[in-house]
Design a protein around this motif. Sequence first.
Motif, short mmCIF file in Angstrom:
data_model
loop_
_atom_site.label_atom_id
_atom_site.label_comp_id
_atom_site.label_asym_id
_atom_site.label_seq_id
_atom_site.Cartn_x
_atom_site.Cartn_y
_atom_site.Cartn_z
N LEU A 102 0.80 -1.22 0.00
CA LEU A 102 0.00 0.00 0.00
C LEU A 102 0.84 1.27 0.00
N GLU A 103 2.13 1.16 0.24
CA GLU A 103 2.97 2.34 0.38
C GLU A 103 3.00 3.19 -0.90
N SER A 104 2.83 2.54 -2.05
CA SER A 104 2.95 3.27 -3.32
C SER A 104 1.71 4.09 -3.66
N TYR A 105 0.66 4.00 -2.86
CA TYR A 105 -0.58 4.73 -3.17
C TYR A 105 -0.58 6.09 -2.48
N ALA A 106 -0.96 7.10 -3.28
CA ALA A 106 -0.98 8.47 -2.76
C ALA A 106 -2.28 8.79 -2.04
N GLY A 107 -3.36 8.10 -2.38
CA GLY A 107 -4.64 8.39 -1.76
C GLY A 107 -5.68 7.38 -2.20
N ILE A 108 -6.88 7.53 -1.63
CA ILE A 108 -7.99 6.61 -1.87
C ILE A 108 -9.24 7.40 -2.21
N PHE A 109 -10.01 6.90 -3.19
CA PHE A 109 -11.30 7.50 -3.50
C PHE A 109 -12.35 6.40 -3.57
N LYS A 138 -2.97 9.89 4.41
CA LYS A 138 -3.13 9.97 2.96
C LYS A 138 -4.55 10.45 2.62
N PRO A 139 -4.68 11.37 1.69
CA PRO A 139 -6.01 11.87 1.32
C PRO A 139 -6.97 10.72 1.01
N THR A 140 -8.13 10.79 1.65
CA THR A 140 -9.14 9.74 1.53
C THR A 140 -10.48 10.41 1.25
N ALA A 141 -10.99 10.25 0.04
CA ALA A 141 -12.20 10.94 -0.38
C ALA A 141 -13.31 9.93 -0.65
N LEU A 142 -14.52 10.26 -0.22
CA LEU A 142 -15.65 9.35 -0.38
C LEU A 142 -16.89 10.19 -0.70
N LEU A 143 -17.71 9.70 -1.62
CA LEU A 143 -18.81 10.51 -2.15
C LEU A 143 -20.17 9.84 -1.98
N CYS A 144 -21.16 10.62 -1.57
CA CYS A 144 -22.57 10.24 -1.51
C CYS A 144 -22.79 9.14 -0.46
N GLU A 237 -7.27 14.31 6.80
CA GLU A 237 -7.07 13.64 5.51
C GLU A 237 -8.39 13.22 4.86
N LEU A 238 -9.50 13.35 5.59
CA LEU A 238 -10.79 12.86 5.12
C LEU A 238 -11.57 13.93 4.38
N ILE A 239 -12.02 13.58 3.17
CA ILE A 239 -12.81 14.49 2.33
C ILE A 239 -14.08 13.75 1.94
N THR A 240 -15.24 14.29 2.32
CA THR A 240 -16.50 13.62 2.04
C THR A 240 -17.45 14.55 1.29
N GLY A 241 -18.19 13.96 0.35
CA GLY A 241 -19.18 14.70 -0.43
C GLY A 241 -20.55 14.11 -0.18
N GLN A 242 -21.57 14.96 -0.17
CA GLN A 242 -22.90 14.52 0.29
C GLN A 242 -23.71 13.76 -0.74
N ASN A 243 -23.62 14.12 -2.00
CA ASN A 243 -24.58 13.60 -2.98
C ASN A 243 -24.00 13.62 -4.39
N PRO A 244 -24.73 13.10 -5.39
CA PRO A 244 -24.18 13.08 -6.75
C PRO A 244 -23.75 14.44 -7.28
N ALA A 245 -24.45 15.49 -6.86
CA ALA A 245 -24.12 16.83 -7.35
C ALA A 245 -22.80 17.35 -6.82
N SER A 246 -22.21 16.64 -5.86
CA SER A 246 -20.93 17.06 -5.27
C SER A 246 -19.73 16.47 -6.01
N ASP A 247 -19.96 15.85 -7.17
CA ASP A 247 -18.88 15.13 -7.86
C ASP A 247 -17.72 16.02 -8.27
N HIS A 248 -18.00 17.18 -8.88
CA HIS A 248 -16.91 18.05 -9.32
C HIS A 248 -16.20 18.70 -8.14
N GLN A 249 -16.96 19.09 -7.12
CA GLN A 249 -16.34 19.73 -5.96
C GLN A 249 -15.41 18.77 -5.23
N ILE A 250 -15.86 17.55 -5.00
CA ILE A 250 -14.99 16.62 -4.27
C ILE A 250 -13.77 16.25 -5.10
#
Length: 265
Positions: A102-109, A138-144, A237-250
């Motif tokens: 896992l060390e080679s990964y910069a982040g997770i979506f 590491k930046p960890t982003a999750l949507l909807c 490091e956690l970035i969360t988006g609420q709904n489908p309309a948040s796709d570009h922002q996240i």
Amino acid sequence: MTKGKVLVVGSNATRIEVQGGWGNTGQYLNETVVPAMAILAAGYEIVLATPQGTKPHIDPASDSSQHFGGDEVAYAAAKAFWAEHPAMNAVRSLRSVIEEGLESYAGIFVPGGQAPVVDLMQDADLGTILRHAHGQAKPTALLCHGPIAITAAMDQAPAFRASLIVGDKAKARDLAKGWPYAGYRMTVFSASEEKVVEDHILHAKMHFDMPSALEAAGGEVITNSTDFAPHVVEDRELITGQNPASDHQIAARFVAALNRHLATA
């Protein structure tokens, strides 16, 4: 050369438990493709992985230009990217990603659609990946519905989910003790947004809503009072988006976080 690798975690679920039976589910097209394209455009490589190592199922409810602002050109480009781009078709298993390192990964979506509620939120391999990312900031982003997947980082994630299904929130809170994301500010698909899906897509009620589940886990959940309006919350490091309309922002916030993390590595 790329700036680094980003792990995109997909679901393999095609059905979800609802009160009285099962409903169809999957991963949302725009929530997957819009951030993935932005990550690639920013100079990162993508690795798509799922629990079973097979390509996720796209929820038919998301297969529409309405999730691309009515832009038929953007919708067609998204469908072509999902169908044809090598990064969307060289699917790995989460276990193989761990075994490779896992060390080679910069982040997770993690994109949404209701599918993560079925498998990802209780997947042991995803739990290993999330604990690694948390430990390395590491930046960890999750949507909807995707943010529910961070409950996989619990020691007893399947039991936590089972407690939510039977409505035992006290037991769920007890099982969540020691969760790495306790106290984090986060957002997720709201209960009022979920009711729209229940009424018009599932035609059935879910066993639990996402905000109450993450609150039982120990998260500080902040949802937008305007349904289906873009909303993103970033905490450490956690970035969360609420709904489908948040796709570009996240996507933009995640890329910025990846670049910051790269600059300090």
